[in-house]
Design a protein around this motif. Structure first.
Motif, PDB file in Angstrom:
ATOM      1  N   GLY A  23       0.840  -1.185   0.000  1.00 40.67           N
ATOM      2  CA  GLY A  23       0.000   0.000   0.000  1.00 40.67           C
ATOM      3  C   GLY A  23       0.873   1.233   0.000  1.00 40.67           C
ATOM      4  N   THR A  24       0.242   2.369   0.240  1.00 38.24           N
ATOM      5  CA  THR A  24       0.979   3.629   0.291  1.00 38.24           C
ATOM      6  C   THR A  24       1.375   3.918   1.734  1.00 38.24           C
ATOM      7  OG1 THR A  24      -0.192   4.504  -1.630  1.00 38.24           O
ATOM      8  CG2 THR A  24       0.896   6.099  -0.201  1.00 38.24           C
ATOM      9  N   TRP A  25       2.684   3.958   1.959  1.00 43.25           N
ATOM     10  CA  TRP A  25       3.249   4.290   3.263  1.00 43.25           C
ATOM     11  C   TRP A  25       3.650   5.753   3.256  1.00 43.25           C
ATOM     12  CZ3 TRP A  25       3.753   1.395   7.660  1.00 43.25           C
ATOM     13  CH2 TRP A  25       3.457   0.038   7.549  1.00 43.25           C
ATOM     14  N   SER A  26       3.420   6.416   4.368  1.00 43.74           N
ATOM     15  CA  SER A  26       3.866   7.798   4.503  1.00 43.74           C
ATOM     16  C   SER A  26       4.378   8.007   5.921  1.00 43.74           C
ATOM     17  CB  SER A  26       2.734   8.782   4.203  1.00 43.74           C
ATOM     18  OG  SER A  26       1.685   8.631   5.127  1.00 43.74           O
ATOM     19  N   VAL A  27       5.242   8.988   6.057  1.00 46.03           N
ATOM     20  CA  VAL A  27       5.710   9.412   7.377  1.00 46.03           C
ATOM     21  C   VAL A  27       5.545  10.916   7.455  1.00 46.03           C
ATOM     22  CG1 VAL A  27       7.619   9.499   9.006  1.00 46.03           C
ATOM     23  CG2 VAL A  27       7.389   7.517   7.507  1.00 46.03           C
ATOM     24  N   ASP A  28       4.822  11.346   8.482  1.00 44.72           N
ATOM     25  CA  ASP A  28       4.682  12.764   8.773  1.00 44.72           C
ATOM     26  C   ASP A  28       5.709  13.139   9.839  1.00 44.72           C
ATOM     27  OD1 ASP A  28       2.473  12.813   7.107  1.00 44.72           O
ATOM     28  OD2 ASP A  28       1.021  12.760   8.755  1.00 44.72           O
ATOM     29  N   ILE A  29       6.350  14.279   9.665  1.00 46.47           N
ATOM     30  CA  ILE A  29       7.228  14.834  10.687  1.00 46.47           C
ATOM     31  C   ILE A  29       6.378  15.845  11.436  1.00 46.47           C
ATOM     32  CG2 ILE A  29       9.372  16.074  11.147  1.00 46.47           C
ATOM     33  CD1 ILE A  29      10.236  15.191   8.255  1.00 46.47           C
ATOM     34  N   VAL A  30       6.082  15.553  12.713  1.00 49.34           N
ATOM     35  CA  VAL A  30       5.126  16.342  13.481  1.00 49.34           C
ATOM     36  C   VAL A  30       5.827  17.012  14.665  1.00 49.34           C
ATOM     37  CG1 VAL A  30       2.969  16.264  14.799  1.00 49.34           C
ATOM     38  CG2 VAL A  30       3.298  14.713  12.858  1.00 49.34           C
ATOM     39  N   LYS A  31       5.591  18.310  14.800  1.00 47.07           N
ATOM     40  CA  LYS A  31       6.113  19.079  15.947  1.00 47.07           C
ATOM     41  C   LYS A  31       4.981  19.933  16.492  1.00 47.07           C
ATOM     42  CE  LYS A  31       9.500  22.593  17.132  1.00 47.07           C
ATOM     43  NZ  LYS A  31       9.106  23.958  16.837  1.00 47.07           N
ATOM     44  N   ASP A  32       4.718  19.805  17.773  1.00 48.77           N
ATOM     45  CA  ASP A  32       3.661  20.586  18.422  1.00 48.77           C
ATOM     46  C   ASP A  32       2.316  20.414  17.712  1.00 48.77           C
ATOM     47  OD1 ASP A  32       5.582  21.591  20.230  1.00 48.77           O
ATOM     48  OD2 ASP A  32       6.051  23.266  18.904  1.00 48.77           O
ATOM     49  N   GLY A  33       2.040  19.196  17.242  1.00 47.68           N
ATOM     50  CA  GLY A  33       0.770  18.902  16.584  1.00 47.68           C
ATOM     51  C   GLY A  33       0.670  19.379  15.142  1.00 47.68           C
ATOM     52  N   ILE A  34       1.743  19.952  14.616  1.00 48.14           N
ATOM     53  CA  ILE A  34       1.746  20.479  13.250  1.00 48.14           C
ATOM     54  C   ILE A  34       2.642  19.609  12.380  1.00 48.14           C
ATOM     55  CG2 ILE A  34       2.389  22.452  11.805  1.00 48.14           C
ATOM     56  CD1 ILE A  34       1.859  24.208  14.325  1.00 48.14           C
ATOM     57  N   VAL A  35       2.134  19.208  11.209  1.00 45.46           N
ATOM     58  CA  VAL A  35       2.934  18.427  10.267  1.00 45.46           C
ATOM     59  C   VAL A  35       3.876  19.377   9.549  1.00 45.46           C
ATOM     60  CG1 VAL A  35       2.893  16.942   8.226  1.00 45.46           C
ATOM     61  CG2 VAL A  35       1.113  16.700   9.978  1.00 45.46           C
ATOM     62  N   LEU A  36       5.183  19.191   9.795  1.00 47.03           N
ATOM     63  CA  LEU A  36       6.195  20.037   9.156  1.00 47.03           C
ATOM     64  C   LEU A  36       6.447  19.606   7.725  1.00 47.03           C
ATOM     65  CD1 LEU A  36       8.809  20.268  12.055  1.00 47.03           C
ATOM     66  CD2 LEU A  36       6.961  21.876  11.509  1.00 47.03           C
ATOM     67  N   GLU A  37       6.531  18.303   7.522  1.00 47.22           N
ATOM     68  CA  GLU A  37       6.731  17.728   6.186  1.00 47.22           C
ATOM     69  C   GLU A  37       6.215  16.305   6.192  1.00 47.22           C
ATOM     70  OE1 GLU A  37      10.217  18.125   3.818  1.00 47.22           O
ATOM     71  OE2 GLU A  37      10.868  19.910   4.910  1.00 47.22           O
ATOM     72  N   SER A  38       6.015  15.785   5.000  1.00 50.35           N
ATOM     73  CA  SER A  38       5.546  14.415   4.839  1.00 50.35           C
ATOM     74  C   SER A  38       6.210  13.820   3.607  1.00 50.35           C
ATOM     75  CB  SER A  38       4.025  14.398   4.692  1.00 50.35           C
ATOM     76  OG  SER A  38       3.550  13.083   4.659  1.00 50.35           O
ATOM     77  N   ARG A  39       6.548  12.538   3.685  1.00 45.90           N
ATOM     78  CA  ARG A  39       7.119  11.810   2.546  1.00 45.90           C
ATOM     79  C   ARG A  39       6.364  10.487   2.427  1.00 45.90           C
ATOM     80  NH1 ARG A  39       9.364  16.052   2.180  1.00 45.90           N
ATOM     81  NH2 ARG A  39      11.540  16.501   1.800  1.00 45.90           N
ATOM     82  N   SER A  40       6.325   9.940   1.212  1.00 43.90           N
ATOM     83  CA  SER A  40       5.608   8.664   1.033  1.00 43.90           C
ATOM     84  C   SER A  40       6.277   7.811  -0.031  1.00 43.90           C
ATOM     85  CB  SER A  40       4.153   8.935   0.653  1.00 43.90           C
ATOM     86  OG  SER A  40       4.079   9.580  -0.593  1.00 43.90           O
ATOM     87  N   PHE A  41       5.921   6.524  -0.010  1.00 40.64           N
ATOM     88  CA  PHE A  41       6.337   5.572  -1.031  1.00 40.64           C
ATOM     89  C   PHE A  41       5.253   4.514  -1.147  1.00 40.64           C
ATOM     90  CE2 PHE A  41       7.997   3.811   2.904  1.00 40.64           C
ATOM     91  CZ  PHE A  41       7.720   2.454   2.810  1.00 40.64           C
ATOM     92  N   ASP A  42       5.234   3.840  -2.271  1.00 41.68           N
ATOM     93  CA  ASP A  42       4.294   2.735  -2.482  1.00 41.68           C
ATOM     94  C   ASP A  42       5.039   1.422  -2.312  1.00 41.68           C
ATOM     95  OD1 ASP A  42       1.989   4.245  -3.094  1.00 41.68           O
ATOM     96  OD2 ASP A  42       2.755   4.624  -5.099  1.00 41.68           O
ATOM     97  N   TYR A  43       4.507   0.567  -1.445  1.00 33.46           N
ATOM     98  CA  TYR A  43       5.040  -0.786  -1.247  1.00 33.46           C
ATOM     99  C   TYR A  43       4.152  -1.685  -2.084  1.00 33.46           C
ATOM    100  CZ  TYR A  43       7.055  -4.725   1.356  1.00 33.46           C
ATOM    101  OH  TYR A  43       7.714  -5.863   1.734  1.00 33.46           O
ATOM    102  N   VAL A  44       4.713  -2.219  -3.180  1.00 30.38           N
ATOM    103  CA  VAL A  44       3.919  -2.863  -4.235  1.00 30.38           C
ATOM    104  C   VAL A  44       4.155  -4.359  -4.283  1.00 30.38           C
ATOM    105  CG1 VAL A  44       3.503  -2.909  -6.715  1.00 30.38           C
ATOM    106  CG2 VAL A  44       3.996  -0.742  -5.595  1.00 30.38           C
TER     107      VAL A  44
END
Length: 133
Positions: free
Chosen positions: A109-130
């Motif tokens: 599926g589609t995996w993502s990681v959010d970088i979260v500070k003080d409840g705010i998403v600073l950045e997000s990256r994703s990849f598809d695991y196929v």
């Protein structure tokens, strides 16, 4: 009048810049197959194929700036649903952190990681695991 406007504008820009620096920045964020000596050894593509009989470990690496004293979370998601939360206490002006996830067949599926500070998403990256089988 013109000089007063310019001074006010410069003051506002200075205050805004200082506030932005206080929040910190994400200098780098990437997926890798391994982290050695606090650096990723590679950068994985946007698509990772399932390898049967194998467990793949995917690392998410971030290089954080000007966040000393804060806490940042790597929020791992699969198709939008949270799978793991990995918190980090930031101990310096430049702080490199990474977390990892073991991916097995069936975790496609589609995996993502959010970088979260003080409840705010600073950045997000994703990849598809196929799974191509």
């Amino acid at each position: 009048m013109h000089h007063t406007f310019v001074r006010s504008l410069l003051l506002c820009l200075t205050i805004f810049s200082t506030a932005a620096l206080a929040e910190g920045t994400v200098a780098r964020a990437q997926f890798a197959s391994e982290v050695l000596d606090r650096e990723p050894i590679d950068e994985l593509a946007d698509v990772i194929k399932v390898e049967y009989g194998e467990i793949q470990r995917v690392y998410f690496y971030t290089d954080l700036r000007d966040m000393q004293g804060s806490q940042v979370i790597h929020l791992w998601k699969l198709d939008g649903e949270v799978q793991a939360e990995v918190p980090f206490d930031i101990g310096g002006d430049r702080w490199r952190v990474w977390s990892s996830k073991r991916l097995m067949p069936g975790f496609d599926g589609t995996w993502s990681v959010d970088i979260v500070k003080d409840g705010i998403v600073l950045e997000s990256r994703s990849f598809d695991y196929v799974d191509e089988w």
